[in-house]
Enzyme design. Structure first.
Site, PDB file in Angstrom:
ATOM      1  N   TYR A  94      -4.762   5.014   0.457  1.00 35.21           N
ATOM      2  CA  TYR A  94      -6.593   4.382  -0.216  1.00 35.21           C
ATOM      3  C   TYR A  94      -5.817   3.355  -1.284  1.00 35.21           C
ATOM      4  O   TYR A  94      -6.920   2.897  -2.505  1.00 35.21           O
ATOM      5  CB  TYR A  94      -7.639   4.839  -0.829  1.00 35.21           C
ATOM      6  N   HIS A  95      -4.743   2.366  -1.116  1.00 31.84           N
ATOM      7  CA  HIS A  95      -4.157   2.057  -2.189  1.00 31.84           C
ATOM      8  C   HIS A  95      -3.473   0.706  -2.316  1.00 31.84           C
ATOM      9  O   HIS A  95      -2.810   0.131  -3.352  1.00 31.84           O
ATOM     10  CB  HIS A  95      -2.759   2.681  -3.673  1.00 31.84           C
ATOM     11  N   PRO A  96      -4.231  -0.538  -1.461  1.00 31.58           N
ATOM     12  CA  PRO A  96      -4.105  -1.679  -1.473  1.00 31.58           C
ATOM     13  C   PRO A  96      -3.607  -2.577  -2.711  1.00 31.58           C
ATOM     14  O   PRO A  96      -5.119  -2.571  -3.260  1.00 31.58           O
ATOM     15  CB  PRO A  96      -4.801  -2.395  -0.268  1.00 31.58           C
ATOM     16  N   ASP A 137       0.914  -1.155   0.594  1.00 32.04           N
ATOM     17  CA  ASP A 137       0.331  -0.144   0.104  1.00 32.04           C
ATOM     18  C   ASP A 137       1.118   1.444   0.000  1.00 32.04           C
ATOM     19  O   ASP A 137       2.098   0.963   0.548  1.00 32.04           O
ATOM     20  CB  ASP A 137      -1.119  -0.050   0.781  1.00 32.04           C
ATOM     21  N   HIS A 138       0.905   2.158  -0.404  1.00 27.19           N
ATOM     22  CA  HIS A 138       1.126   3.476  -0.369  1.00 27.19           C
ATOM     23  C   HIS A 138       0.617   4.396   0.510  1.00 27.19           C
ATOM     24  O   HIS A 138      -0.361   4.695   1.354  1.00 27.19           O
ATOM     25  CB  HIS A 138       0.795   4.648  -1.473  1.00 27.19           C
TER      26      HIS A 138
END
Length: 506
Positions: free
Chosen positions: A438-440, A263-264
């Site tokens: 919010y980038h998993p 994730d980010h």
């Protein structure tokens, strides 16, 4: 064809008003509201992971930023054993999905279902950000999805005539008219059904009942990075030792399910603004009504734009091949992560995220009950390089915000604060404040090795009639927002399912 959605419809107008996402992030109707396990490297904090629980999934509650990543991201996928997933292979699918207001060209499509606009607000803070970035030595970029990703500018956004363009509005709504498609909402998939190693259907929960649905061709799991591995494990596909612990019969021992989670991680620099020109102007209820009515009646005004329309992709080391941090600039100062609390004063903020973390986490079952959220062991900052890059990114962003272009607008530095200057104090501030952006991805990794979950046609290894089609199949997190790549994955999967062939770009 049967489509099963755990959430409900997307009729709420706040879903379609781009600036409405500030409200959607608080919603427990349209948002799964996941939380991670305590993060050892983030002062044992449990981070909130918003995920869309509505038709369109997270594309119905995201910031609508359309970025694809760097061409090398996909070339590296191919080098990792994912045949047919190089940049030249995937570019035609990006273009096929896109109806770009830029028009058709080498990098853009103009007749796809997903509208992509480069329209952006006229805002003095955005102009100050662009000017300050230039003063700091960063080049302007008018198209992050074109020939070069690095630089600073306005993002393309999935917005059409001032309204959100989600996967639901672009794809599902037109398809819903077909007689061969049935959509069931507010239905939770409990498990996949099998005959031997072949997927034959699903069992789902709806209206207090268990319902079995039979698949004539395939079962396609599109639950996302959290739900897809959960569904596989509940169905008996996953690490045998873990499934035994929950009393789940083993269909296929596949150790990679749930692993490779990435994730980010994001830090947000916040400053007070000395002029009353921020989105705080629109926070009083009567002004929110005005914003809504201007958007609803005319499709314009503050409500018709993404809250984070500008940003950039920058290198923390000039010798790097690709940008390693991404910026999102916002003309508002949010006092708490994810906009849970409304702004209380004028301010602006800059998000900084590390694009390609080395740390890896895992999705694990909490129980055999599909109603129980799985355990999200994100494992942020497990690799010390991730913290170093994030620290450099914060310094880089702070340098932009301290340029002369902001002098007439910049007030007090709220985070990290002027007292936070040396590496040790900045590292501590990052551990205390960093959040997901919010980038998993990655928990059902694509590949050809023993730890991979799906092959290069997204078929689950060792099974028949079963695919996973979502961001969980990414072997490595791309350098950018993940909505556009996820839609590309679905477009490419459609060709695989229908056995169509699309020629690579050159």
């Amino acid at each position: 064809m049967l489509l099963i959605e755990a959430g409900g419809s997307d009729r709420n107008p706040l879903i379609h008003m781009p600036f409405g996402l500030m409200h959607l992030l608080k919603s427990k109707t349209y948002n799964w509201h996941y939380r991670t396990a305590p993060q050892a490297n983030l002062d044992q904090r449990k981070l909130l992971w918003p995920r869309g629980k509505v038709v369109g999934g997270s594309s119905s509650i995201n910031a609508m930023i359309y970025t694809r990543g760097h061409r090398r991201d996909y070339d590296q996928w191919q080098q990792m054993g994912c045949r047919g997933w190089s940049y030249d292979d995937v570019l035609p699918y990006f273009k096929r999905a896109e109806c770009s207001e830029r028009g058709a060209g080498d990098f853009h499509g103009s007749d796809g279902p997903l509208n992509v606009t480069n329209r952006h607000p006229e805002d003095p803070l955005m102009e100050a950000f662009l000017a300050a970035s230039k003063q700091a030595g960063h080049d302007a970029n008018t198209d992050f999805n074109g020939a070069e990703q690095e630089g600073v500018g306005f993002f393309d956004c999935t917005i059409m005539h001032g309204r959100r363009a989600s996967a639901a509005t672009a794809y599902l709504r037109p398809a819903a008219k077909r007689s061969n498609l049935k959509i069931v909402t507010k239905a939770l998939v409990a498990r996949i059904l099998f005959e031997g190693k072949r997927a034959t259907g699903v069992e789902y929960l709806a209206g207090g009942r268990k319902i079995a649905a039979r698949a004539e061709q395939e079962v396609i799991v599109c639950g996302g990075t959290i739900n897809s591995p959960q569904i596989l494990m509940l169905s008996g596909i996953g690490p045998a030792r873990e499934l035994h612990q929950h009393g789940i019969p083993i269909i296929h021992d596949l150790d990679g399910v749930g692993r490779n989670l990435q994730d980010h991680l994001d830090c947000t620099l916040r400053f007070r603004c000395t002029e009353p020109i921020t989105a705080f102007n629109w926070m009083p209820w009567h002004r929110q009504v005005r914003v809504f009515l201007e958007w609803a009646l005319f499709g314009r005004g503050y409500g018709s734009y993404s809250p984070a329309p500008a940003g950039g992709f920058l290198k923390t080391d000039p010798s790097l091949e690709m940008a390693d941090v991404q910026l999102h600039f916002m003309a508002v100062m949010v006092n708490k992560a994810h906009g849970i609390e409304q702004p209380t004063e004028h301010g602006f903020q800059m998000h900084v995220c590390q694009l390609r973390p080395k740390s890896r986490g895992r999705i694990r079952l909490a129980s055999a009950d599909p109603n129980h959220h799985p355990v999200i062991a994100a494992n942020y900052l497990d690799d010390p390089d991730d913290l170093e890059i994030l620290r450099k990114g914060v310094r880089l962003a702070r340098n932009i915000l301290l340029q002369p272009a902001f002098d007439a607008l910049r007030g007090e530095e709220i985070w990290p604060g002027t007292a936070i200057a040396d590496d040790r104090s900045l590292d501590a501030a990052i551990r205390q404040n960093a959040e997901t952006i919010y980038h998993p991805v990655g928990s059902c990794r694509m590949g050809d090795d023993a730890k991979a979950v799906v092959d290069d046609e997204l078929r689950v290894h060792g099974m028949e009639g079963l695919r996973v089609v979502d961001a969980s199949i990414m072997p490595r997190l791309i350098g950018g927002n993940t909505n556009a790549p996820t839609i590309m994955i679905a477009e490419k999967a459609a060709d695989m399912i229908l056995k169509r062939k699309t020629e690579p770009a050159h």
